[in-house]
Motif scaffolding. Structure first.
Motif, short mmCIF file in Angstrom:
data_model
loop_
_atom_site.label_atom_id
_atom_site.label_comp_id
_atom_site.label_asym_id
_atom_site.label_seq_id
_atom_site.Cartn_x
_atom_site.Cartn_y
_atom_site.Cartn_z
N ILE A 69 0.84 -1.20 0.00
CA ILE A 69 0.00 0.00 0.00
C ILE A 69 0.88 1.25 0.00
CG2 ILE A 69 -1.56 1.38 1.45
CD1 ILE A 69 -3.00 -1.18 2.16
N ALA A 70 1.95 1.22 0.75
CA ALA A 70 2.85 2.38 0.82
C ALA A 70 3.58 2.62 -0.48
CB ALA A 70 3.85 2.19 1.96
N THR A 71 3.77 1.57 -1.29
CA THR A 71 4.54 1.72 -2.53
C THR A 71 3.70 1.64 -3.79
OG1 THR A 71 5.01 -0.65 -2.60
CG2 THR A 71 6.59 0.75 -1.42
N ALA A 72 2.40 1.58 -3.66
CA ALA A 72 1.53 1.44 -4.84
C ALA A 72 1.54 2.71 -5.68
CB ALA A 72 0.11 1.11 -4.41
N PRO A 73 1.54 2.57 -7.00
CA PRO A 73 1.66 3.75 -7.85
C PRO A 73 0.37 4.56 -8.01
CG PRO A 73 1.55 1.78 -9.19
CD PRO A 73 1.59 1.33 -7.77
N ASP A 74 -0.80 3.94 -7.85
CA ASP A 74 -2.04 4.67 -8.07
C ASP A 74 -3.10 4.25 -7.06
OD1 ASP A 74 -2.38 2.15 -9.07
OD2 ASP A 74 -3.33 2.77 -10.94
N ALA A 75 -4.21 4.97 -7.08
CA ALA A 75 -5.28 4.74 -6.10
C ALA A 75 -5.95 3.39 -6.28
CB ALA A 75 -6.32 5.86 -6.20
#
Length: 86
Positions: free
Chosen positions: A23-29
């Motif tokens: 979640i901390a490194t995800a690129p988009d919503a």
């Protein structure tokens, strides 16, 4: 506690930890929403394991209600991300 319950609990805890990192490194919503659902349902799994260990029917009922709310939240979030398009 049997070995199967220990293994299930450890795997679910690992899933939650890996999901929180993702979640901390995800690129988009949208990616954050999907991984957030994974973490949410893994925690519900942990709740069910706790209910099995303690033999509490109330904990399992609470997990069922939480799963229902999680599904509704997933649908609502999908509608928000797609801006209502079908």
């Amino acid at each position: 506690m049997t070995i199967a319950v220990w293994i299930a609990s450890i795997l679910l805890a690992a899933t939650v930890l890996i999901g929180l990192v993702r979640i901390a490194t995800a690129p988009d919503a949208a990616s954050r929403a999907i991984v957030g659902d994974l973490v949410y349902f893994a925690m519900i799994g942990q709740l069910v394991v706790l209910g099995i260990v303690t033999g509490s029917e109330a904990v399992v009922d609470a997990a069922l209600l939480a799963a229902l709310l999680g599904i509704l939240a997933t649908i609502a979030l999908a509608r928000i991300i797609t801006r209502g398009r079908r």
